[in-house]
Write a protein that holds these residues in place. Sequence first.
Motif, mmCIF file in Angstrom:
data_model
loop_
_atom_site.group_PDB
_atom_site.id
_atom_site.type_symbol
_atom_site.label_atom_id
_atom_site.label_comp_id
_atom_site.label_asym_id
_atom_site.label_seq_id
_atom_site.Cartn_x
_atom_site.Cartn_y
_atom_site.Cartn_z
ATOM 1 N N GLU A 1 36.073 42.079 33.952
ATOM 2 C CA GLU A 1 36.104 40.649 34.227
ATOM 3 C C GLU A 1 37.260 40.817 34.895
ATOM 4 O O GLU A 1 38.155 40.577 35.424
ATOM 5 N N GLU B 1 39.218 40.349 38.520
ATOM 6 C CA GLU B 1 39.714 39.506 38.911
ATOM 7 C C GLU B 1 41.673 40.223 39.880
ATOM 8 O O GLU B 1 41.659 39.545 40.864
ATOM 9 N N ALA C 1 40.956 36.576 31.156
ATOM 10 C CA ALA C 1 41.767 35.617 31.943
ATOM 11 C C ALA C 1 43.330 35.972 31.624
ATOM 12 O O ALA C 1 43.711 36.706 32.482
#
Length: 375
Positions: free
Chosen positions: A208, A212, A319
């Motif tokens: 992930e 990004e 994130a």
Amino acid sequence: MKIVICINTAWNILNFRRGLIEALLQDGHQVIALAPRDSFANELVALGCQFVDMPMPNGGTNPIEDLRLLSRMKGYFRAERPDILLSYTAKPNIYGSIAAKATGIPVINNVAGLGAAFISKSLLTVVVKILYRHALRTSDRVFFQNATDRDLFVTERLVDVKQTGLLPGSGINLKRFQPETRKRANEPFRFLLIGRMLRDKGVVEFVEAARELGRRHHNVDFALLGAADYDNPAAISRQQVDEWVRDGLVTYLGTRKDVRAEIAAADCVVLPSYREGTPRTLLEAAAMAKPIVATDAVGCREVVAHGENGLLCRVADAADLAAKLEQMLLLSDEARAAMGAAGRLKMQREFDETLVIQHYRKAIAEIARESHPNK
């Protein structure tokens, strides 16, 4: 002495305990490797060990299969009467300890990491704790690779603190893993994750983060190195890995017998694991003077000092992992080199394999004196 080393794979024995085996052989002991046979068994024999095939259901929780394993181990110990058992990984630590003690053989355990059973907090966690409590209660020594795991076992009354000791992981051979770079001009910046393709290793978060960062940085490669379709409840299938590759998110390198060339070709080694003992991949990376991004998790934080030899991110947070990878990417070459040098120095001070070998030699000598007080 006749010393048995029992681990869940021959590969594990060869890659993580080679230095210990060589030291024990040098001391004049007979060393028997007890594990399921795989392609690395013959290399253990070439090293000077005797190899004994011990089929072992590594990832399963079938009680019938586990009882069969216990019976096989008891039969082996009764027949061969070794002087001591050195056990590692969950099933050898549990069933090997029970079998050895049932036949009067001293045991030194090594709890290298607590694995999925302790992460998930399920019924399996309760069962595993009961088994550990029964297995370790009469062990002669129980080594842990970080203080957090040891404190948990002591608090849960799985082990008496007087039995325990702390080791710097499996240690790292600083002559074998030395600083090296294999980069050519204009090659992409490479983030490398080394480990089995398991969710608990943070592989999904790594992908992930790659998704990004790939939107903002185009000369970056995110590489995975390790076995897929592993026999583990948290395993990520090879089909899923291939799909990520087709989508252009990662490069999959498969497996390597020797990871040094891949570490040398990396700019940064990454391990977003949920929990570790002391991760060998990070010891290898730091010994080769590579900066690291890892989670602020048990085991990882013992190897990585945030801002010194790498960066730490939050656990299971793609994130935050992406933010730390980007921070590493934007550092100057000189800043990353300084982190790598700090990592190498940390390995020399705290994680040299010779420290682990000294602990084992001392424990074995003490047990030998206790077993044969008149010698």
